[in-house]
Write a protein that holds these residues in place. Structure first.
Motif, PDB file in Angstrom:
ATOM      1  N   ASN A  34       0.910  -1.318   0.043  1.00  0.00           N
ATOM      2  CA  ASN A  34      -0.049   0.080   0.106  1.00  0.00           C
ATOM      3  C   ASN A  34       0.933   1.266   0.155  1.00  0.00           C
ATOM      4  O   ASN A  34       0.845   2.088   0.884  1.00  0.00           O
ATOM      5  CB  ASN A  34      -1.026   0.023   1.248  1.00  0.00           C
ATOM      6  CG  ASN A  34      -0.245   0.008   2.543  1.00  0.00           C
ATOM      7  OD1 ASN A  34       0.830  -0.257   2.662  1.00  0.00           O
ATOM      8  ND2 ASN A  34      -0.806   0.525   3.542  1.00  0.00           N
ATOM      9  N   ARG A  53      -3.721  11.236  -3.393  1.00  0.00           N
ATOM     10  CA  ARG A  53      -3.817  11.417  -1.991  1.00  0.00           C
ATOM     11  C   ARG A  53      -5.404  11.879  -1.664  1.00  0.00           C
ATOM     12  O   ARG A  53      -5.666  11.422  -0.468  1.00  0.00           O
ATOM     13  CB  ARG A  53      -3.088  12.889  -1.598  1.00  0.00           C
ATOM     14  CG  ARG A  53      -1.512  12.235  -1.347  1.00  0.00           C
ATOM     15  CD  ARG A  53      -1.032  11.262  -0.247  1.00  0.00           C
ATOM     16  NE  ARG A  53      -1.883  11.522   1.063  1.00  0.00           N
ATOM     17  CZ  ARG A  53      -1.313  12.402   1.901  1.00  0.00           C
ATOM     18  NH1 ARG A  53      -0.390  13.178   1.808  1.00  0.00           N
ATOM     19  NH2 ARG A  53      -2.171  12.494   3.004  1.00  0.00           N
ATOM     20  N   LYS A  54      -5.852  12.432  -2.267  1.00  0.00           N
ATOM     21  CA  LYS A  54      -7.424  12.875  -2.292  1.00  0.00           C
ATOM     22  C   LYS A  54      -8.300  11.661  -2.281  1.00  0.00           C
ATOM     23  O   LYS A  54      -9.138  11.564  -1.259  1.00  0.00           O
ATOM     24  CB  LYS A  54      -7.901  14.020  -3.460  1.00  0.00           C
ATOM     25  CG  LYS A  54      -9.423  14.349  -3.380  1.00  0.00           C
ATOM     26  CD  LYS A  54      -9.667  15.458  -4.048  1.00  0.00           C
ATOM     27  CE  LYS A  54     -11.257  15.946  -4.064  1.00  0.00           C
ATOM     28  NZ  LYS A  54     -11.415  16.752  -5.273  1.00  0.00           N
ATOM     29  N   GLY A  57      -5.669   8.646   0.107  1.00  0.00           N
ATOM     30  CA  GLY A  57      -4.837   8.926   0.963  1.00  0.00           C
ATOM     31  C   GLY A  57      -4.853   8.421   2.244  1.00  0.00           C
ATOM     32  O   GLY A  57      -3.863   8.415   2.929  1.00  0.00           O
ATOM     33  N   THR A  58      -6.151   8.018   2.745  1.00  0.00           N
ATOM     34  CA  THR A  58      -6.286   7.056   4.033  1.00  0.00           C
ATOM     35  C   THR A  58      -5.939   5.842   3.824  1.00  0.00           C
ATOM     36  O   THR A  58      -5.764   4.855   4.864  1.00  0.00           O
ATOM     37  CB  THR A  58      -7.650   7.450   4.528  1.00  0.00           C
ATOM     38  OG1 THR A  58      -8.553   6.575   3.772  1.00  0.00           O
ATOM     39  CG2 THR A  58      -7.923   9.001   4.916  1.00  0.00           C
ATOM     40  N   GLU A  59      -5.794   5.201   2.692  1.00  0.00           N
ATOM     41  CA  GLU A  59      -5.604   3.809   2.478  1.00  0.00           C
ATOM     42  C   GLU A  59      -4.217   3.389   1.801  1.00  0.00           C
ATOM     43  O   GLU A  59      -3.703   2.267   1.816  1.00  0.00           O
ATOM     44  CB  GLU A  59      -6.742   3.136   1.613  1.00  0.00           C
ATOM     45  CG  GLU A  59      -8.092   3.292   2.205  1.00  0.00           C
ATOM     46  CD  GLU A  59      -9.069   3.012   1.327  1.00  0.00           C
ATOM     47  OE1 GLU A  59      -9.908   2.259   1.512  1.00  0.00           O
ATOM     48  OE2 GLU A  59      -9.242   3.808   0.463  1.00  0.00           O
ATOM     49  N   HIS A  61      -0.183   4.946   0.685  1.00  0.00           N
ATOM     50  CA  HIS A  61       0.826   6.147   0.931  1.00  0.00           C
ATOM     51  C   HIS A  61       1.340   6.728  -0.297  1.00  0.00           C
ATOM     52  O   HIS A  61       1.430   5.646  -1.305  1.00  0.00           O
ATOM     53  CB  HIS A  61       1.864   5.586   1.860  1.00  0.00           C
ATOM     54  CG  HIS A  61       1.735   5.073   3.221  1.00  0.00           C
ATOM     55  ND1 HIS A  61       1.280   5.825   4.272  1.00  0.00           N
ATOM     56  CD2 HIS A  61       1.748   3.786   3.675  1.00  0.00           C
ATOM     57  CE1 HIS A  61       1.053   5.327   5.092  1.00  0.00           C
ATOM     58  NE2 HIS A  61       1.303   3.981   4.941  1.00  0.00           N
ATOM     59  N   GLU A  82       3.638  12.070   0.777  1.00  0.00           N
ATOM     60  CA  GLU A  82       4.164  11.864   2.138  1.00  0.00           C
ATOM     61  C   GLU A  82       5.583  11.534   2.172  1.00  0.00           C
ATOM     62  O   GLU A  82       6.162  11.451   3.284  1.00  0.00           O
ATOM     63  CB  GLU A  82       3.289  10.809   2.476  1.00  0.00           C
ATOM     64  CG  GLU A  82       1.822  10.908   2.605  1.00  0.00           C
ATOM     65  CD  GLU A  82       0.981   9.386   2.882  1.00  0.00           C
ATOM     66  OE1 GLU A  82       1.126   9.337   4.167  1.00  0.00           O
ATOM     67  OE2 GLU A  82       0.700   8.909   1.979  1.00  0.00           O
TER      68      GLU A  82
END
Length: 206
Positions: A34, A53-54, A57-59, A61, A82
């Motif tokens: 990921n 990222r948009k 981005g939470t799932e 990198h 990141e």
């Protein structure tokens, strides 16, 4: 040191449009792979980073590659990267920009001297590049005198040989053309892309 810890393998994409990048990132969601690097010399690279990222981005990198100077570093940070990788060593200015933004630094090095220099300057991870010209045994040999270091092998690393680098002491690997068939990326072929990710997952001891 930044707080982000990368997974063992980061996917490297170079030369692809945003739609194609997102089609790959989508297949990394929920897998051990990921993490993705978008090379800054790709078309619309910063737009691709921002879009990934948009949307994911939470799932997954998302980082920037081929960061060769401070201007590219600034653009990558603004896009939301990141982490930042390079085929060359980082300058003090790039390290400073990354520290201020809390971005992981992954400069490249080839010799033991360069590796130690980048560590001393504050690198979170040192990218040994091109690792394929050195081979897995180099990773073990260089850490015998220098100690265990956060080394990422990139260049000539693929699904078939990546575990051999981990066996010799590499902590991370970046793999580009050694994962996917470029035609699958160009066509945004979800099924084939997913199969390639599974093949990579199965080839690494996590």
């Amino acid at each position: 040191m930044s707080e982000l810890v990368l997974p063992k393998v980061t996917v490297i994409l170079r030369g692809y449009e945003t739609k194609q990048v997102l089609s790959v990132v989508e297949q990394l969601v929920g897998t051990r792979v990921n993490s993705i690097e978008v090379a800054s010399n790709s078309p619309h690279a910063m737009e691709s980073i921002a879009a990934a990222r948009k949307e994911f981005g939470t799932e997954v990198h998302v980082g920037a590659g081929t960061v060769k100077n401070a201007e590219i570093a600034r653009r990558a940070i603004d896009a939301g990267a990141e982490f930042m990788l390079s085929p060359i060593m980082f300058t003090p200015e790039i390290f400073s920009l990354a520290r201020e933004a809390g971005v992981i630094t992954v400069p490249a090095a080839f010799s033991p001297t360069e590796i130690q220099q980048m560590i001393d300057m504050g690198a979170d991870i040192v990218k040994v590049f091109p690792a394929g010209q050195l081979g897995p045994d180099y990773i073990k040999a260089v850490q015998a005198p220098l100690g265990k270091l956060p080394l990422m092998v990139v260049g000539g690393v693929n699904v078939d040989n990546v575990q051999s680098y981990f066996d010799k002491g590499a902590t991370y690997a970046g793999i580009g053309s050694g994962i996917f068939d470029p035609a699958d990326i160009e066509a945004c072929d979800a099924a084939n892309l997913a199969a390639s990710v599974r093949r990579l997952e199965e080839s690494v001891v996590w």
